[in-house]
Structure formats: C-alpha cells, structure tokens
Design a protein around this motif. Sequence first.
Motif, PDB file in Angstrom:
ATOM      1  N   ASN A  85       0.845  -1.192   0.000  1.00  0.00           N
ATOM      2  CA  ASN A  85       0.000   0.000   0.000  1.00  0.00           C
ATOM      3  C   ASN A  85       0.886   1.250   0.000  1.00  0.00           C
ATOM      4  O   ASN A  85       0.700   2.161   0.809  1.00  0.00           O
ATOM      5  N   ALA A  86       1.858   1.277  -0.900  1.00  0.00           N
ATOM      6  CA  ALA A  86       2.816   2.386  -0.957  1.00  0.00           C
ATOM      7  C   ALA A  86       2.088   3.707  -1.232  1.00  0.00           C
ATOM      8  O   ALA A  86       1.174   3.760  -2.056  1.00  0.00           O
ATOM      9  N   LYS A  87       2.508   4.776  -0.538  1.00  0.00           N
ATOM     10  CA  LYS A  87       1.836   6.070  -0.670  1.00  0.00           C
ATOM     11  C   LYS A  87       2.834   7.209  -0.577  1.00  0.00           C
ATOM     12  O   LYS A  87       3.731   7.192   0.279  1.00  0.00           O
ATOM     13  N   PHE A  88       2.652   8.203  -1.445  1.00  0.00           N
ATOM     14  CA  PHE A  88       3.358   9.465  -1.285  1.00  0.00           C
ATOM     15  C   PHE A  88       2.729  10.233  -0.127  1.00  0.00           C
ATOM     16  O   PHE A  88       1.609   9.944   0.308  1.00  0.00           O
ATOM     17  N   VAL A  89       3.432  11.254   0.369  1.00  0.00           N
ATOM     18  CA  VAL A  89       2.897  12.079   1.452  1.00  0.00           C
ATOM     19  C   VAL A  89       1.583  12.737   1.024  1.00  0.00           C
ATOM     20  O   VAL A  89       0.644  12.881   1.814  1.00  0.00           O
ATOM     21  N   GLU A  90       1.483  13.083  -0.276  1.00  0.00           N
ATOM     22  CA  GLU A  90       0.249  13.690  -0.781  1.00  0.00           C
ATOM     23  C   GLU A  90      -0.908  12.696  -0.755  1.00  0.00           C
ATOM     24  O   GLU A  90      -2.060  13.072  -0.482  1.00  0.00           O
ATOM     25  N   ASP A  91      -0.598  11.416  -1.017  1.00  0.00           N
ATOM     26  CA  ASP A  91      -1.639  10.388  -1.014  1.00  0.00           C
ATOM     27  C   ASP A  91      -2.264  10.233   0.366  1.00  0.00           C
ATOM     28  O   ASP A  91      -3.466   9.977   0.494  1.00  0.00           O
ATOM     29  N   CYS A  92      -1.445  10.399   1.405  1.00  0.00           N
ATOM     30  CA  CYS A  92      -1.948  10.238   2.770  1.00  0.00           C
ATOM     31  C   CYS A  92      -2.992  11.302   3.099  1.00  0.00           C
ATOM     32  O   CYS A  92      -4.041  11.003   3.682  1.00  0.00           O
ATOM     33  N   VAL A  93      -2.711  12.550   2.712  1.00  0.00           N
ATOM     34  CA  VAL A  93      -3.669  13.625   2.960  1.00  0.00           C
ATOM     35  C   VAL A  93      -4.943  13.386   2.160  1.00  0.00           C
ATOM     36  O   VAL A  93      -6.059  13.576   2.658  1.00  0.00           O
ATOM     37  N   ARG A  94      -4.806  12.951   0.924  1.00  0.00           N
ATOM     38  CA  ARG A  94      -5.993  12.704   0.093  1.00  0.00           C
ATOM     39  C   ARG A  94      -6.798  11.522   0.617  1.00  0.00           C
ATOM     40  O   ARG A  94      -8.026  11.486   0.494  1.00  0.00           O
ATOM     41  N   SER A  95      -6.112  10.531   1.204  1.00  0.00           N
ATOM     42  CA  SER A  95      -6.826   9.418   1.819  1.00  0.00           C
ATOM     43  C   SER A  95      -7.630   9.903   3.017  1.00  0.00           C
ATOM     44  O   SER A  95      -8.782   9.496   3.218  1.00  0.00           O
ATOM     45  N   MET A  96      -7.039  10.793   3.836  1.00  0.00           N
ATOM     46  CA  MET A  96      -7.785  11.374   4.949  1.00  0.00           C
ATOM     47  C   MET A  96      -9.018  12.099   4.438  1.00  0.00           C
ATOM     48  O   MET A  96     -10.111  11.970   4.992  1.00  0.00           O
ATOM     49  N   ALA A  97      -8.852  12.883   3.371  1.00  0.00           N
ATOM     50  CA  ALA A  97      -9.966  13.656   2.814  1.00  0.00           C
ATOM     51  C   ALA A  97     -11.103  12.743   2.379  1.00  0.00           C
ATOM     52  O   ALA A  97     -12.284  13.004   2.662  1.00  0.00           O
ATOM     53  N   GLU A  98     -10.772  11.656   1.709  1.00  0.00           N
ATOM     54  CA  GLU A  98     -11.789  10.726   1.224  1.00  0.00           C
ATOM     55  C   GLU A  98     -12.531  10.062   2.386  1.00  0.00           C
ATOM     56  O   GLU A  98     -13.762   9.948   2.374  1.00  0.00           O
ATOM     57  N   GLN A  99     -11.784   9.647   3.409  1.00  0.00           N
ATOM     58  CA  GLN A  99     -12.416   9.008   4.560  1.00  0.00           C
ATOM     59  C   GLN A  99     -13.291   9.985   5.344  1.00  0.00           C
ATOM     60  O   GLN A  99     -14.350   9.611   5.842  1.00  0.00           O
TER      61      GLN A  99
END
Length: 311
Positions: free
Chosen positions: A248-262
């Motif tokens: 489940n590799a993620k860039f730092v930007e992906d982590c913020v976008r994952s928070m937004a989606e959740q």
Amino acid sequence: MSHQLPDVQASRPDVTVGLSQVGVTGVDKLVKLDRGEKRPLVLMAEFEVFVDLPSGRKGIDMSRNMQVIDETLEAAVSEPAYRVEDMCGDAAERLLEKHEYTSTAEVRMTADFVVREDTPASELPTQSTITIVASATATGEGTREEIGAEVVGMTVCPCSQGMSASRAREVMSDLDVDDDTIEAFLEAVPQPGHSQRGHATLTVTTDGSPDVDLMDLAEIARDSMSARIYNLAKRPDEDHMTYHAHANAKFVEDCVRSMAEQVVDDLDHLGDDAVVRMKQSNDESIHQHNAHAEREVTLEQLRAELNGDEL
C-alpha cells in the motif's frame, strides 16, 4: 504606608501597533474527563492561551490569564467534563469576559493519550500513544471549537518501489522467467521501497462543539498511511506491517488525500461549514529532509472536489 502599584500593562506603548496573539505557552495541567460509570481519564495536558491586543495598550494581564486557566481547569477536575474541546471553549469564553480590551481569545491544548490494542498477527496486547489536539476561539460572535488527533504510522515510497520492481522484472527476464509469471510474482510480493515514519494530524472545527468522536478521527488518520505500526512486534507482526506497508505504498500527498476521502465518507453528518485540517509529515529514511503535505478546507469545498464539482 501602602501604595498602589502602577498598571504598566494598561499604559500606551511607544509603538502603537496591535497584536493578534499575546499570551502564555507551555502551561502543564492535569485534566480529568468524566466517562459516566467508567473510571475517569486523567491527562497531562499542555496549554497555550492567547488574546488579541489593541494598538493602544502596552501589554496583557498575564497573571489574569493564568488565573482564568487555573480556575477553568480546576472546575474541569471537580465537575463532570466530557470533551476537552468544550473545556477549551469554556476557558476561551472566560478569557474574553475578563479582558475588556480583547475581541478574540484562543485556547489550545495537546495531551498524550494511551490506546490499548492487540498486535495485528500475534494478537498480543500492547499500547499505542496518540496526541489529542483541541482548541477553541471565542469572539463576540460565538465560539468555534476544534478536536482531533496526531498519530504515527508507516509509509513506503511508490517511486523507489517502482524502481525496485523494474529491476526485479529485468533480473527475472534474464533468468528466462516468462512475462505472465513475472507479473504474477510482482503482484503477490511487493518489492522494496524506502520507508518512513509518518505523522498524520486530523482535526475538525465547527461553531460550538464538533459532533465527532476523537477516536474516529484517530482511526481515520492511522488508516491514511501505508500501514499502522505497533510498539510491541513479534516476528509475525513485523512481517505483517512490512508486507502491508509495501502493498500500500503512498506518497505524502496520497496520505492527505486518503484522509480527505475518509472524512467525506465517514463524517457525512457534519455540516458544510465544518473545517477539516489534514496534515502529513514523513521522516525520510534516505534523505536528511522530510516530506510534508497539508490541507485546511471546509467540508462543503471538500465534498465538491471529491464529487468533481466546482463551487
């Protein structure tokens, strides 16, 4: 013979410039939260307290600020208090009342909170620590309160993982492994990438008290990274964390976008005017610098963006 001490703070400053935040930081207090029939939670909390200062006044009443904080926190210990954000709101409103020259009062609080859980593979009991983040800003128009958490997890860089997968593909091809088998192997066994310890922060701010549970926000933040981490880890747990992080590799930007989606999916009961603050900072393992991404946005705007709409 008694004499009246001069009120130096109320005198006119040499430079008549107003200040937006003047106050105290690093105030440590014990805070007790009532949980009904359960034992109360006792937190060692650190506070920051600020008021604004008009241009014609030299300083704030520092001792008065400390008195208000002491009074409020003592009341929180002796009377039922259920939400730390409400306690911050109470303190901010008291500050506003006691400082006739201010138009804004702000109280911020952080405290470590221990969560009991089981390790992911060996299912052994362990403890994790999250940082509670709460604040309140009181003005003549009302009080806005913020609640959330900062949590720690693990991320894996997709870029370095992609390079490792490319190298593995070339090596297996040179060994005459057929393409279908190569792709099946790479799908089943995620390739190495450089990992980071990630720090995710998620808070919600609304007028009055946010209608959210602190632990729900902590869960969203922990799930936004590549994998959760645990203080206790037997070898099966280490394997579990390493595998899932690389799958489940993620860039730092992906982590913020994952928070937004959740947030949009899980907090659909909140109004459009709620403000969400999402922040991710990763401690890089192969660089001396760290990676950082964040967003502060109303839920109305966030919902529109995820729906592909334009406001």
